[in-house]
Write a protein that holds these residues in place. Structure first.
Motif, PDB file in Angstrom:
ATOM      1  N   THR A 371      26.652  47.817  65.927  1.00  9.12           N
ATOM      2  CA  THR A 371      27.390  49.065  65.629  1.00  9.12           C
ATOM      3  C   THR A 371      28.373  49.671  66.484  1.00  9.12           C
ATOM      4  N   TYR A 372      28.696  48.694  67.606  1.00 13.44           N
ATOM      5  CA  TYR A 372      29.625  49.153  68.681  1.00 13.44           C
ATOM      6  C   TYR A 372      31.080  49.348  68.111  1.00 13.44           C
ATOM      7  N   PHE A 373      31.998  50.298  68.840  1.00 15.26           N
ATOM      8  CA  PHE A 373      33.096  50.620  68.358  1.00 15.26           C
ATOM      9  C   PHE A 373      33.885  49.305  67.862  1.00 15.26           C
ATOM     10  N   SER A 374      33.940  49.115  66.737  1.00 14.14           N
ATOM     11  CA  SER A 374      34.599  47.947  66.145  1.00 14.14           C
ATOM     12  C   SER A 374      34.908  48.339  64.825  1.00 14.14           C
ATOM     13  N   PRO A 375      35.803  47.441  64.131  1.00 11.73           N
ATOM     14  CA  PRO A 375      36.301  47.330  62.763  1.00 11.73           C
ATOM     15  C   PRO A 375      35.101  47.055  61.928  1.00 11.73           C
ATOM     16  N   GLN A 376      34.436  46.151  62.248  1.00 11.93           N
ATOM     17  CA  GLN A 376      33.277  45.642  61.704  1.00 11.93           C
ATOM     18  C   GLN A 376      32.252  46.625  61.214  1.00 11.93           C
ATOM     19  N   ALA A 377      32.001  47.414  62.300  1.00 10.87           N
ATOM     20  CA  ALA A 377      30.908  48.402  62.034  1.00 10.87           C
ATOM     21  C   ALA A 377      31.320  49.549  61.098  1.00 10.87           C
ATOM     22  N   TYR A 378      32.543  49.698  61.205  1.00  4.57           N
ATOM     23  CA  TYR A 378      33.260  50.726  60.187  1.00  4.57           C
ATOM     24  C   TYR A 378      33.164  50.176  58.681  1.00  4.57           C
ATOM     25  N   GLY A 379      33.822  48.874  58.790  1.00  2.00           N
ATOM     26  CA  GLY A 379      33.790  48.145  57.336  1.00  2.00           C
ATOM     27  C   GLY A 379      32.360  48.041  56.712  1.00  2.00           C
ATOM     28  N   PHE A 380      31.423  47.893  57.713  1.00  2.00           N
ATOM     29  CA  PHE A 380      30.198  47.488  57.107  1.00  2.00           C
ATOM     30  C   PHE A 380      29.552  49.027  56.538  1.00  2.00           C
ATOM     31  N   LEU A 381      29.646  50.037  57.134  1.00  2.00           N
ATOM     32  CA  LEU A 381      29.566  51.436  56.620  1.00  2.00           C
ATOM     33  C   LEU A 381      29.902  51.805  55.260  1.00  2.00           C
ATOM     34  N   LEU A 382      31.362  51.498  55.201  1.00  2.00           N
ATOM     35  CA  LEU A 382      31.796  51.731  54.118  1.00  2.00           C
ATOM     36  C   LEU A 382      31.411  50.831  53.220  1.00  2.00           C
ATOM     37  N   ALA A 383      31.159  49.522  53.263  1.00  2.18           N
ATOM     38  CA  ALA A 383      30.960  48.633  52.286  1.00  2.18           C
ATOM     39  C   ALA A 383      29.622  49.093  51.631  1.00  2.18           C
ATOM     40  N   ILE A 384      28.415  49.340  52.479  1.00  3.14           N
ATOM     41  CA  ILE A 384      27.163  49.740  51.921  1.00  3.14           C
ATOM     42  C   ILE A 384      27.378  51.042  51.285  1.00  3.14           C
ATOM     43  N   THR A 385      28.067  51.906  51.512  1.00  2.00           N
ATOM     44  CA  THR A 385      28.546  53.136  50.856  1.00  2.00           C
ATOM     45  C   THR A 385      28.817  53.032  49.467  1.00  2.00           C
ATOM     46  N   MET A 432      32.397  40.229  51.845  1.00  2.00           N
ATOM     47  CA  MET A 432      31.280  40.348  51.760  1.00  2.00           C
ATOM     48  C   MET A 432      30.668  41.422  50.639  1.00  2.00           C
ATOM     49  N   LEU A 433      31.507  42.496  50.535  1.00  2.00           N
ATOM     50  CA  LEU A 433      31.207  43.482  49.379  1.00  2.00           C
ATOM     51  C   LEU A 433      31.198  42.836  48.269  1.00  2.00           C
ATOM     52  N   ALA A 434      32.370  41.985  47.899  1.00  2.00           N
ATOM     53  CA  ALA A 434      32.618  41.426  46.646  1.00  2.00           C
ATOM     54  C   ALA A 434      31.661  40.384  46.340  1.00  2.00           C
ATOM     55  N   PHE A 435      31.044  39.658  47.316  1.00  2.00           N
ATOM     56  CA  PHE A 435      30.022  38.632  47.172  1.00  2.00           C
ATOM     57  C   PHE A 435      28.883  39.517  46.872  1.00  2.00           C
ATOM     58  N   ALA A 436      28.351  40.396  47.319  1.00  2.00           N
ATOM     59  CA  ALA A 436      27.091  41.291  46.714  1.00  2.00           C
ATOM     60  C   ALA A 436      27.245  41.747  45.303  1.00  2.00           C
ATOM     61  N   PHE A 557      26.696  35.561  62.706  1.00  2.00           N
ATOM     62  CA  PHE A 557      26.117  37.218  63.129  1.00  2.00           C
ATOM     63  C   PHE A 557      26.679  38.327  62.019  1.00  2.00           C
ATOM     64  N   ARG A 558      27.782  37.726  61.295  1.00  2.00           N
ATOM     65  CA  ARG A 558      28.369  38.556  60.295  1.00  2.00           C
ATOM     66  C   ARG A 558      27.312  38.378  59.108  1.00  2.00           C
ATOM     67  N   ILE A 559      27.150  37.120  58.941  1.00  2.00           N
ATOM     68  CA  ILE A 559      26.102  37.037  57.776  1.00  2.00           C
ATOM     69  C   ILE A 559      25.051  37.626  57.691  1.00  2.00           C
ATOM     70  N   VAL A 560      24.109  37.515  59.046  1.00  2.00           N
ATOM     71  CA  VAL A 560      22.922  38.214  59.001  1.00  2.00           C
ATOM     72  C   VAL A 560      23.007  39.697  58.986  1.00  2.00           C
ATOM     73  N   LEU A 561      24.228  40.271  59.142  1.00  2.00           N
ATOM     74  CA  LEU A 561      24.470  41.848  59.302  1.00  2.00           C
ATOM     75  C   LEU A 561      24.449  42.252  57.756  1.00  2.00           C
ATOM     76  N   PHE A 562      25.177  41.353  56.949  1.00  4.47           N
ATOM     77  CA  PHE A 562      25.616  41.794  55.653  1.00  4.47           C
ATOM     78  C   PHE A 562      24.228  41.524  54.687  1.00  4.47           C
ATOM     79  N   ALA A 563      23.238  40.609  55.144  1.00  3.97           N
ATOM     80  CA  ALA A 563      21.936  40.007  54.475  1.00  3.97           C
ATOM     81  C   ALA A 563      21.017  40.969  54.904  1.00  3.97           C
ATOM     82  N   ALA A 564      21.078  41.879  55.925  1.00  4.91           N
ATOM     83  CA  ALA A 564      20.054  42.684  56.544  1.00  4.91           C
ATOM     84  C   ALA A 564      19.497  43.612  55.524  1.00  4.91           C
TER      85      ALA A 564
END
Length: 770
Positions: A371-385, A432-436, A557-564
Motif C-alpha cells: 500500500t505504498y504511494f503507488s498507482p497499484q495501491a490506488y487501483g486495488f482500493l478502487l477495484a475492491i470498492t 484483475m477486476l474484470a477477471f474477478a 506479487f500482483r497476483i497474490v495481492l488481488f487473490a488475498a
C-alpha cells in the motif's frame, strides 16, 4: 448467505445442488441445455436478518456528524493558512480535498451502511481529485487553485445541504436504524476499542520518540519496550473481543495499520524506493502543468499523479519535502480504508464477525508493503470498492419498481466511474477486476452478465489509445508462459551470501499464505456448493495475468495481492455461521453452555492464529527496512543530479539501482540512470580478496569509454550498501571500502552530499576523452 428466488429461498452455506423455483422449472423445456440451467440460477441477493447479523443502514445522526466533520477542515485550513500556520493549513485542506469531496458525493446516496459510507466516500474522493487533475493536465489548462475554489464551493454546498437534510430527519424523530445488541455488548465493544486504540497510541508514541534513519535491525530492533506493549495490547483486544463475542473490527484495523503508522513516525520517509519515481511524475505535472502522452507509460496512466499534483498545488505541499510527506503518510491513510473495503466485500458473503476475520487474513497476510504511494495501491482500493458495490444489491426494502431501477442505474453508473478511474491509473488493475467479475458471473453470483464489461471496455480502450507506450513492454514470448511469468524476481549472481533476514522476510509470510490456502481448499471441498466454487474461481482469477505478461517479474506479487481478499473470505467461511457473535448466538437462542462447547471453542485457536499472523506481518513488513526505506537525504542528492545535469547525462549507482530514488524531479525525462547490473556486474570476490580500488578503476574505465551524450555522475549511499548486503550483491564492509575509494579517487569530484549519500562527477578531462 442466501440466494433466493421468488418462490423458494434457501441457504448457499448448505447448498449441495442447483435449485430452481417451481415457477421457473415449469417454463423450461424437459431437456434443458447448459445455458438454460445457468440462466435459471438465481444470483446473489442481499443478506437479511433471517440469515444472521447484518450491517445496519446508517442512521441520520451518524450521517449528520459525518457531514459536519467533513466540512470543518475547510474553514480551519483556510484560517490556518491566513494566520501563518502554513503546514497545518495545508494538511487540513488536503484532508478536505479527499475526505470532504468524497463525503459530499456520497451524501447524495441514501441507505448506506456506515462501512459502505466510509469506503465509498474514500473511493469517490480519490476519483474526484483524479478526474479534476486529469481534466487540467490533459488540456494544459493548469489552474489548480481556481479549480480548488470551484470544487471546494461545490463540495461545501453539498455538505451544507446534507447537514440541513439530516438535521431535519433527526429533529423529526425518525427511528435510528441500528443493531439491537444484548445488554453489555456496547460496553464490551467500547472496552475492545479502547484496548486497540491504546495499543496503537503507545506504539505510535514509542516510534515517534525513536525517530531515526533505518537501522540494520529494522523497526523491531529500533523501537523501545513501549512499542511491544502497544502491539501486544492490540492482540489482547482481539482476544477480549472473541471472549466477549463482540465484533473484532477495532483490533483488525489497528493490527493492519499500526506497523505502517510506526514506520512513518520512525523514519519520516516513504517505505518503498519506487515512490520517488511517482513523485517525479507529480513534479512534472506541477512544473509543466500538463501531461506528455507521448512520453513514458507513467504519463499515460497518471490518475494518482495528477490528483496528487492538484492537491499539492492547491494546498502548498508542492515542494520536494511536501511531496515526500504525502508519500510517507499515504499508506497510513490508505491501508485502513483498503482493509475496510475488503471487509465490505466479505460482508456480501459472510456475517459481520466472519467478514472482519476475512479482512484480518488480508491485512496481516499482506507483508510486502503493497500500500505504498503507488498507482497499484490506488487501483486495488478502487477495484475492491467496485466489487463490493456490484456483488450484492443494497437495502431496497419498501421501494417501488421505478425507485429500484434508479438504484440499479446509480450502482452501475458509480461502478463505471470508479472503473474508469482505475483504468487511467494502473495498467493491470482493471483487468484483475474484470477477471474477478467474470468468475462471479460464471457462477451466477452477480448479475447481469455484462458487468465485467464495465472494467474491460475502458481498459481496452485506454490501452489502445496509449498503445505506443505499452507496446515496448509486450513480449510475444511471455504469452502463455505461465510458470515463467509467475517466477519471482532474480538478482545477479555474486560472491556475497543472501542475508537470512531477507529469505525469512519473504518465506515466512509465503508459508503463512500457503497454510491459509490449504484451509481455503478444505473449505471449498467440504462445501462443494455454487457459492464456494465461485469464490474459489474468483480467488484464482488473478492468475489470468500470468497468461499474458510477467509484469516486470513482479506479476506474482500482483497476483497474490488481488487473490488475498478472496483467500480471506474462504478462510473465514470455514468458521461456523455466527462465530464469535453475541448477537448471532442470542438470535439463535443458544445458551452459554452450548456457546462454550460449540463455536466459542474455536476462539483460542483463532486468537493464537491472529497473534501469530501479527508477528509474521511485522517481521515481513519491517525486516528489510534497512534496504527498502527511501531516505530523504538520498532523494535530496538525486534531485541535485537531475537539476544540475545537462540533457543526456547519466547517473551511475555504485550498486543496485533498486536502492536509488531515481527520476524524482520534473527533469526526470532529460537524464538517465544506470547501475552495476547493466555495467560490468558485481564483484566476484569479497573480504580480503576484494580490491575496492581496482574495482572502482574498472567501473571508471567502463563509464569513461561508454558513449554518453551528457556528463557522467556517480552515486553512493547507505541505501545501496544496505540493499546490496541484504540481497547478497556485496557485503556492507566491502561497500564501505568502495565508498572510501571513491572519496580518495583522483577521477571523481564530489558535487553534492547529504547525511546518507554522495554525488560525484567524472572529471572534465576524462569526459573530454570520451
Amino acid at each position: 448467505m442466501t440466494i433466493t428466488s421468488d418462490q423458494t429461498p434457501h441457504t448457499l452455506e448448505s447448498e449441495t445442488e442447483t435449485r430452481v423455483s417451481p415457477a421457473v422449472r415449469e417454463q423450461l423445456p424437459s431437456r434443458r441445455t447448459l445455458r438454460d440451467r445457468w440462466c435459471a440460477l438465481e444470483p446473489l441477493t442481499r443478506r437479511t436478518a433471517a440469515d444472521g447479523p447484518t450491517d445496519a443502514v446508517m442512521d441520520p445522526t451518524s450521517r449528520l456528524l459525518a457531514a459536519l466533520l467533513s466540512l470543518v477542515p475547510l474553514p480551519l485550513g483556510l484560517l490556518a493558512r491566513a494566520t501563518g500556520a502554513g503546514t497545518l493549513g495545508s494538511v487540513l485542506l488536503a484532508v478536505f480535498m479527499t475526505v470532504g469531496f468524497g463525503v459530499a458525493v456520497v451524501s447524495l446516496v441514501p441507505r448506506l451502511t456506515r462501512l459502505g459510507f466510509v469506503v465509498y466516500a474514500a473511493a469517490s474522493g480519490l476519483a474526484v481529485t483524479s478526474a479534476v487533475g486529469y481534466a487540467m493536465a490533459l488540456t494544459g489548462l493548469w489552474y489548480p487553485r481556481v479549480a480548488f475554489a470551484v470544487a471546494a464551493v461545490a463540495a461545501a454546498a453539498l455538505l451544507v445541504r446534507a447537514v440541513v437534510v439530516e438535521a431535519r430527519r433527526v429533529s423529526a424523530g425518525r427511528p435510528r436504524t441500528a443493531h439491537h445488541r444484548p445488554a453489555g455488548a456496547t460496553r464490551d465493544l467500547a472496552v475492545v476499542g479502547a484496548l486497540a486504540g491504546l495499543g496503537t497510541v503507545l506504539a505510535a508514541v514509542d516510534a515517534a520518540t525513536h525517530a531515526t534513519l533505518p537501522q540494520p535491525s529494522g523497526l523491531l530492533g529500533t523501537v523501545g519496550p513501549l512499542w511491544y506493549v502497544g502491539y501486544a495490547l492490540i492482540a489482547v483486544s482481539f482476544v477480549v473481543a472473541l471472549l466477549r463475542r463482540v465484533l473484532v473490527a477495532a483490533p483488525v484495523l489497528a493490527a493492519g495499520t499500526v506497523v505502517i503508522l510506526s514506520q512513518a513516525l520512525l523514519y519520516e520517509a516513504p517505505t518503498v524506493m519506487a515512490a520517488a519515481r511517482h513523485i517525479g511524475i507529480e513534479q512534472y505535472v506541477l512544473g509543466f502543468g500538463r501531461l506528455d502522452l507521448a512520453g513514458d507509460i507513467y504519463q499515460g496512466w497518471a490518475g494518482l499523479f495528477v490528483g496528487g499534483a492538484w492537491i499539492a498545488a492547491s494546498t502548498g505541499l508542492g515542494s520536494l519535502s511536501g511531496l515526500l510527506g504525502i508519500a510517507t503518510w499515504w499508506p497510513v491513510v490508505i491501508t485502513p480504508i483498503t482493509v475496510a473495503a475488503v471487509r465490505l466485500l466479505a460482508g456480501r458473503f459472510l456475517d459481520p464477525q466472519r467478514a472482519w476475520i476475512a479482512a484480518a487474513v488480508f491485512a496481516l497476510g499482506d507483508a510486502v508493503n503493497s500500500t505504498y504511494f503507488s498507482p497499484q495501491a490506488y487501483g486495488f482500493l478502487l477495484a475492491i470498492t467496485v466489487l463490493a458495490l456490484l456483488v450484492a444489491p443494497p437495502a431496497t426494502d419498501g421501494l417501488d419498481e421505478r425507485a429500484l431501477r434508479r438504484v440499479r442505474l446509480t450502482r452501475w453508473g458509480v461502478a463505471l466511474g470508479l472503473s474508469v478511474a482505475v483504468t487511467v491509473t494502473h495498467q493491470i488493475s482493471p483487468f484483475m477486476l474484470a477477471f474477478a467479475l467474470i468468475a462471479l458471473v460464471a457462477f451466477r453470483l452477480v448479475k447481469p452478465w455484462w458487468l465485467p464489461l464495465l472494467a474491460i471496455v475502458p481498459a481496452i480502450g485506454w490501452a489502445g489509445f496509449n498503445w505506443r507506450l505499452i507496446a515496448r513492454y509486450i513480449n510475444i514470448g511471455d504469452l502463455g508462459a505461465v510458470l515463467a511469468n509467475i517466477a519471482p524476481p532474480e538478482h545477479p549472481v555474486s560472491a556475497a551470501p543472501v542475508a537470512a533476514v531477507t529469505r525469512l522476510a519473504f518465506y515466512v509470510p509465503a508459508a503463512a499464505l500457503v497454510v491459509f490456502g490449504i484451509v481455503a481448499l478444505v473449505t471449498v471441498l467440504q462445501r462443494r456448493d455454487r457459492l464456494h466454487w465461485g469464490l474459489a474461481f474468483a480467488f484464482v482469477s488473478p492468475v489470468g495475468l500470468a497468461f499474458g505478461t510477467n509484469y516486470g517479474q513482479e506479476g506474482v506479487f500482483r497476483i497474490v495481492l488481488f487473490a488475498a481478499p478472496w483467500l480471506g473470505v474462504l478462510v473465514a467461511a470455514a468458521l461456523p455461521t455466527g462465530f464469535g457473535s453475541l448477537v448471532a448466538e442470542r438470535a439463535a437462542g443458544l445458551g452459554r453452555r452450548a456457546v462454550r462447547t460449540g463455536a466459542a471453542a474455536l476462539a483460542p485457536v483463532i486468537a493464537l492464529g491472529f497473534a501469530a499472523m501479527m508477528a509474521v506481518n511485522v517481521y515481513g513488513q519491517t525486516g528489510l527496512d534497512w534496504a527498502r526505506i527511501l531516505r530523504p537525504g538520498d532523494a535530496q542528492v538525486t534531485s541535485i543530479y537531475e537539476q544540475r545535469a545537462v540533457f543526456g547525462s547519466m547517473l551511475f549507482s555504485l550498486g543496485t539501482k533498486n536502492a536509488t530514488p531515481a527520476r524524482i524531479t520534473d527533469r526526470y525525462d532529460q537524464v538517465d540512470y544506470s547501475s552495476r547490473v547493466r555495467v560490468d556486474g558485481f564483484p566476484t570476490t569479497t573480504g580480503s580478496a576484494y580490491d575496492p580500488v581496482a574495482d572502482l578503476n574498472q567501473v571508471t574505465y567502463t563509464l569513461q569509454s561508454t558513449p554518453i551524450r551528457g556528463d557522467v555522475y556517480l552515486y553512493v549511499s547507505d541505501s545501496i550498501g544496505g540493499y546490496d548486503d541484504r540481497y547478497g550483491l556485496q557485503t556492507w564492509n566491502d561497500y564501505q571500502r568502495l565508498r572510501a575509494a571513491v572519496a580518495d579517487s583522483p577521477y571523481w569530484v564530489e558535487v553534492g552530499r547529504s547525511d546518507t549519500a554522495r554525488l560525484y562527477e567524472l572529471k572534465r578531462d576524462l569526459q573530454a576523452d570520451r
